[in-house]
Each structure stands twice: as C-alpha cells, then as structure tokens.
Design a protein around this motif. Structure first.
Motif, PDB file in Angstrom:
ATOM      1  N   LEU A 216      23.309   6.728  -8.381  1.00  0.00           N
ATOM      2  CA  LEU A 216      22.284   6.407  -7.388  1.00  0.00           C
ATOM      3  C   LEU A 216      22.601   5.109  -6.652  1.00  0.00           C
ATOM      4  CD1 LEU A 216      18.724   7.194  -8.817  1.00  0.00           C
ATOM      5  CD2 LEU A 216      19.859   8.221  -6.838  1.00  0.00           C
ATOM      6  N   GLU A 217      23.058   4.122  -7.401  1.00  0.00           N
ATOM      7  CA  GLU A 217      23.401   2.846  -6.793  1.00  0.00           C
ATOM      8  C   GLU A 217      24.542   3.020  -5.789  1.00  0.00           C
ATOM      9  OE1 GLU A 217      22.691  -0.981  -5.855  1.00  0.00           O
ATOM     10  OE2 GLU A 217      21.526   0.278  -7.236  1.00  0.00           O
ATOM     11  N   MET A 218      25.491   3.890  -6.125  1.00  0.00           N
ATOM     12  CA  MET A 218      26.575   4.180  -5.185  1.00  0.00           C
ATOM     13  C   MET A 218      26.038   4.784  -3.893  1.00  0.00           C
ATOM     14  SD  MET A 218      29.411   5.950  -7.668  1.00  0.00           S
ATOM     15  CE  MET A 218      30.158   5.076  -9.049  1.00  0.00           C
ATOM     16  N   THR A 219      25.085   5.708  -4.013  1.00  0.00           N
ATOM     17  CA  THR A 219      24.553   6.371  -2.822  1.00  0.00           C
ATOM     18  C   THR A 219      23.834   5.381  -1.904  1.00  0.00           C
ATOM     19  OG1 THR A 219      22.366   6.950  -3.769  1.00  0.00           O
ATOM     20  CG2 THR A 219      24.191   8.465  -4.182  1.00  0.00           C
ATOM     21  N   ILE A 220      23.269   4.344  -2.495  1.00  0.00           N
ATOM     22  CA  ILE A 220      22.558   3.343  -1.702  1.00  0.00           C
ATOM     23  C   ILE A 220      23.537   2.396  -1.003  1.00  0.00           C
ATOM     24  CG2 ILE A 220      20.982   1.373  -1.849  1.00  0.00           C
ATOM     25  CD1 ILE A 220      19.622   2.869  -4.192  1.00  0.00           C
ATOM     26  N   GLN A 221      24.590   2.005  -1.720  1.00  0.00           N
ATOM     27  CA  GLN A 221      25.520   1.002  -1.207  1.00  0.00           C
ATOM     28  C   GLN A 221      26.556   1.569  -0.241  1.00  0.00           C
ATOM     29  OE1 GLN A 221      25.156  -2.188  -1.780  1.00  0.00           O
ATOM     30  NE2 GLN A 221      23.464  -1.897  -3.225  1.00  0.00           N
ATOM     31  N   VAL A 222      26.849   2.859  -0.322  1.00  0.00           N
ATOM     32  CA  VAL A 222      27.940   3.431   0.465  1.00  0.00           C
ATOM     33  C   VAL A 222      27.656   3.344   1.966  1.00  0.00           C
ATOM     34  CG1 VAL A 222      27.013   5.796   0.425  1.00  0.00           C
ATOM     35  CG2 VAL A 222      29.491   5.421   0.636  1.00  0.00           C
ATOM     36  N   LYS A 223      28.712   3.099   2.719  1.00  0.00           N
ATOM     37  CA  LYS A 223      28.623   3.013   4.177  1.00  0.00           C
ATOM     38  C   LYS A 223      29.034   4.346   4.808  1.00  0.00           C
ATOM     39  CE  LYS A 223      27.577  -1.344   3.851  1.00  0.00           C
ATOM     40  NZ  LYS A 223      26.172  -1.786   4.081  1.00  0.00           N
ATOM     41  N   GLU A 224      28.408   4.672   5.899  1.00  0.00           N
ATOM     42  CA  GLU A 224      28.705   5.924   6.583  1.00  0.00           C
ATOM     43  C   GLU A 224      30.104   5.887   7.188  1.00  0.00           C
ATOM     44  OE1 GLU A 224      26.837   8.804  10.103  1.00  0.00           O
ATOM     45  OE2 GLU A 224      25.838   6.931   9.507  1.00  0.00           O
ATOM     46  N   GLU A 225      30.831   6.980   6.992  1.00  0.00           N
ATOM     47  CA  GLU A 225      32.178   7.103   7.534  1.00  0.00           C
ATOM     48  C   GLU A 225      32.098   7.600   8.976  1.00  0.00           C
ATOM     49  OE1 GLU A 225      35.666   6.720   8.337  1.00  0.00           O
ATOM     50  OE2 GLU A 225      35.422   6.459   6.164  1.00  0.00           O
ATOM     51  N   MET A 226      32.730   6.868   9.879  1.00  0.00           N
ATOM     52  CA  MET A 226      32.667   7.204  11.292  1.00  0.00           C
ATOM     53  C   MET A 226      33.904   7.953  11.789  1.00  0.00           C
ATOM     54  SD  MET A 226      29.710   6.012  11.738  1.00  0.00           S
ATOM     55  CE  MET A 226      29.551   6.322  13.488  1.00  0.00           C
ATOM     56  N   GLU A 227      34.983   7.930  10.992  1.00  0.00           N
ATOM     57  CA  GLU A 227      36.221   8.577  11.399  1.00  0.00           C
ATOM     58  C   GLU A 227      36.121  10.091  11.151  1.00  0.00           C
ATOM     59  OE1 GLU A 227      39.626   9.475  12.948  1.00  0.00           O
ATOM     60  OE2 GLU A 227      38.961   7.372  12.905  1.00  0.00           O
ATOM     61  N   PRO A 228      36.208  10.917  12.192  1.00  0.00           N
ATOM     62  CA  PRO A 228      36.055  12.374  12.031  1.00  0.00           C
ATOM     63  C   PRO A 228      37.017  12.982  11.003  1.00  0.00           C
ATOM     64  CG  PRO A 228      35.980  11.784  14.347  1.00  0.00           C
ATOM     65  CD  PRO A 228      36.378  10.536  13.608  1.00  0.00           C
ATOM     66  N   SER A 229      38.242  12.492  10.970  1.00  0.00           N
ATOM     67  CA  SER A 229      39.221  13.060  10.035  1.00  0.00           C
ATOM     68  C   SER A 229      38.812  12.808   8.585  1.00  0.00           C
ATOM     69  CB  SER A 229      40.609  12.476  10.301  1.00  0.00           C
ATOM     70  OG  SER A 229      40.617  11.069  10.102  1.00  0.00           O
ATOM     71  N   GLN A 230      38.199  11.656   8.317  1.00  0.00           N
ATOM     72  CA  GLN A 230      37.765  11.343   6.956  1.00  0.00           C
ATOM     73  C   GLN A 230      36.539  12.162   6.571  1.00  0.00           C
ATOM     74  OE1 GLN A 230      39.464   9.362   4.752  1.00  0.00           O
ATOM     75  NE2 GLN A 230      38.024  10.353   3.334  1.00  0.00           N
ATOM     76  N   VAL A 231      35.646  12.361   7.531  1.00  0.00           N
ATOM     77  CA  VAL A 231      34.475  13.212   7.281  1.00  0.00           C
ATOM     78  C   VAL A 231      34.934  14.632   6.959  1.00  0.00           C
ATOM     79  CG1 VAL A 231      32.397  14.230   8.318  1.00  0.00           C
ATOM     80  CG2 VAL A 231      32.973  11.828   8.745  1.00  0.00           C
ATOM     81  N   ARG A 232      35.919  15.106   7.691  1.00  0.00           N
ATOM     82  CA  ARG A 232      36.467  16.435   7.453  1.00  0.00           C
ATOM     83  C   ARG A 232      37.122  16.506   6.076  1.00  0.00           C
ATOM     84  NH1 ARG A 232      38.517  16.802  11.953  1.00  0.00           N
ATOM     85  NH2 ARG A 232      40.615  16.006  11.536  1.00  0.00           N
ATOM     86  N   ALA A 233      37.830  15.459   5.676  1.00  0.00           N
ATOM     87  CA  ALA A 233      38.471  15.423   4.361  1.00  0.00           C
ATOM     88  C   ALA A 233      37.423  15.426   3.248  1.00  0.00           C
ATOM     89  CB  ALA A 233      39.361  14.186   4.253  1.00  0.00           C
ATOM     90  N   ASN A 234      36.317  14.720   3.437  1.00  0.00           N
ATOM     91  CA  ASN A 234      35.240  14.706   2.441  1.00  0.00           C
ATOM     92  C   ASN A 234      34.620  16.091   2.285  1.00  0.00           C
ATOM     93  OD1 ASN A 234      35.630  11.947   2.198  1.00  0.00           O
ATOM     94  ND2 ASN A 234      33.874  11.392   3.471  1.00  0.00           N
ATOM     95  N   ARG A 235      34.398  16.763   3.416  1.00  0.00           N
ATOM     96  CA  ARG A 235      33.820  18.106   3.378  1.00  0.00           C
ATOM     97  C   ARG A 235      34.758  19.084   2.667  1.00  0.00           C
ATOM     98  NH1 ARG A 235      32.979  18.520   8.310  1.00  0.00           N
ATOM     99  NH2 ARG A 235      30.733  18.101   8.402  1.00  0.00           N
ATOM    100  N   GLU A 236      36.029  18.990   2.972  1.00  0.00           N
ATOM    101  CA  GLU A 236      37.007  19.875   2.329  1.00  0.00           C
ATOM    102  C   GLU A 236      37.111  19.599   0.833  1.00  0.00           C
ATOM    103  OE1 GLU A 236      40.550  19.157   4.533  1.00  0.00           O
ATOM    104  OE2 GLU A 236      39.924  20.374   6.272  1.00  0.00           O
ATOM    105  N   ALA A 237      36.986  18.331   0.436  1.00  0.00           N
ATOM    106  CA  ALA A 237      37.061  17.969  -0.977  1.00  0.00           C
ATOM    107  C   ALA A 237      35.877  18.554  -1.750  1.00  0.00           C
ATOM    108  CB  ALA A 237      37.097  16.456  -1.126  1.00  0.00           C
ATOM    109  N   GLN A 238      34.697  18.521  -1.165  1.00  0.00           N
ATOM    110  CA  GLN A 238      33.536  19.127  -1.815  1.00  0.00           C
ATOM    111  C   GLN A 238      33.718  20.636  -1.957  1.00  0.00           C
ATOM    112  OE1 GLN A 238      29.619  18.251  -0.443  1.00  0.00           O
ATOM    113  NE2 GLN A 238      29.889  16.036  -0.463  1.00  0.00           N
TER     114      GLN A 238
END
Length: 266
Positions: A216-238
């Motif tokens: 939970l603490e991680m979810t609060i502290q994490v910063k939003e990723e703005m790079e489209p390629s990284q967002v795509r990599a996160n989606r593929e990893a899930q």
C-alpha cells in the motif's frame, strides 16, 4: 507456481460388512468432527476485511464491475461456496479477494494490480488450507525481471527485506521452485508449507498485513510514468504474469473445475 501432485489413499469396505457398536460409531463421529474443525477453524474472511480496512485508511475505493457480477457463487459440485470482493481506485486497476470453501478445504487468493502508468509490484497472497496442511505463497511480485532491472529491486525491495527476515524463521521454505516460476517472484517471497495451529495462522495473518501495508505504501509513493513505451511495458508485464498464473497456478485449475473455464478467466 508449479506444485507436485500427491496421491490419495483409496479405502474399500471390508467384506463381509463389519458391525459397528455405538461406542465405535461415537468415536468415528468425533474423529470426523475433529477433521472438519481443523479446516473450518481457519477463516480467511478476516484477512480480506483487514486488508480493505487498511486500504480505506489511505485510499478511496469503489466497487469494480466484477463485484456485482461475481460476488457470490456456488460451485458446479453444488457444495463449494465462492465469494469475491473486487474494488478499484484511481491508481489501483483491480484489488480482488477470492475465497473458496467447502468441508475439506479453503482457498484464499488476494491480489492487487496497479494501472499500467505505475510500475509497482503485484500484490499476491495465495493460500490453500486442508485438514492436514497449509500451502502459502505471499509476495510482492516484481513487474519486471530483477536480473534485468537492478534499479527496480533497489527501488521496491531493498528497504523492506526486514519483513521477509522477520518471518523466515517461522515459516520453512516450501521446496524447490521451477526456473520459470522463480522469475515471477521477488526476494521477499514467502513460499511455505506448514501444519495448522493457532500460532501459525496468527503469524500468517501478521505477515499478510505487513506485506500488504508495504505494498500500500508503494502505491501511495509511486510516481506516474509519462513515457508511453514504459506504460506499454508495464501493461505487457501484467499480461505476462496473468498468463503464467492461468497456465501454471494449481488454484486456477481448481477454479476452472468449480465454475467453468469462461468464469475462471475473469
């Protein structure tokens, strides 16, 4: 996780039939009651309720559409009860609790997935309880392989390894993992088998809450990723993680048997 199968003894009635006295019958009933009690004495409802309570202290949750569609079901065997809670928040794509219970077993699966704009690990609590044993996997599954992303390990695990060390002496290592499975687990993973006792389940509840609070603490502290390629990599990893769970997790096979393949994919 890939687990080895275990054989079960087959019992056959004696021939000719054996007459059972009233005292013998009473003894058998008492043994049956003890057998059922060892399973029913464990309730994972408190685990889910406590996790949701911790979440609501920090975040605003709203029901997921899955909550309305699949909140309660009876298995195809007509005996097994399934209950699901599902929520979401602006950052959390899905926070889901699944409880499966009948007279001989309980299964508890609690998972948390972030929106793909965040690279936070996946929260995973997967518990199986029968009359004779408990099988537990508790982890913050890395979204990206740690061998290829050392910064990811430092970012999320370096400062919380004390949680693992606290419970490592209480719960023995559950045995060898396959090479395919290992890459989906973190250095924090609790993979264990143990016999039921009040002390063990109290310690498991404590470990579950500490792991969840760290997530939970991680979810609060994490910063939003703005790079489209990284967002795509996160989606593929899930997606890769969920595919692995569907193919290799014994719990998914059990779920498919109880509710059918279509609903098991939800």
């Amino acid at each position: 996780m890939e687990l080895g199968s275990s054989s079960r003894p087959c019992f056959k009635s004696a021939n000719p039939p054996v007459l059972i006295s009233r005292n013998t019958n009473l003894t058998l009933r008492r043994r049956s009651q003890r057998f059922s009690f060892r399973v029913s004495a464990v309730s994972y409802k408190e685990f889910a309720e406590s996790a949701l309570e911790e979440t609501r202290k920090r975040l605003v949750l709203e029901p997921s559409p899955l909550q309305e569609r699949y909140s309660s079901m009876t298995g195809l065997d007509g005996k097994t009860q399934l209950q699901m809670l599902a929520f979401k928040s602006p950052k959390i794509r899905l926070l889901r609790s699944m409880a499966i219970e009948n007279e001989t077993m309980q299964v508890f699966d609690f998972a948390g997935f972030m929106e793909p704009e965040y690279d936070t690990p996946i929260f995973c609590a997967n518990f199986f309880t029968s009359a004779n044993t408990n099988i537990v996997v508790l982890d913050l599954n890395p979204l990206h392989q740690l061998t290829d992303h050392s910064n990811y390990q430092d970012k999320y695990y370096k400062n919380i390894m004390s949680i693992y060390n606290k419970y490592d002496e209480i719960f023995p290592w559950g045995g060898k993992l396959t090479g395919e499975s290992i890459k989906f687990f973190s250095p924090l993973v609790m993979w264990t088998r143990f016999s039921s006792s009040q002390e063990n389940h109290k310690a498991l509840f404590s470990a579950f809450l500490e792991y969840y609070q760290a997530w939970l603490e991680m979810t609060i502290q994490v910063k939003e990723e703005m790079e489209p390629s990284q967002v795509r990599a996160n989606r593929e990893a899930q997606h890769k993680y969920l595919t692995w769970r569907a193919q290799k997790d014994p719990g998914h096979g059990l779920l498919k048997k109880l509710v059918g393949e279509a609903k098991a994919k939800v």
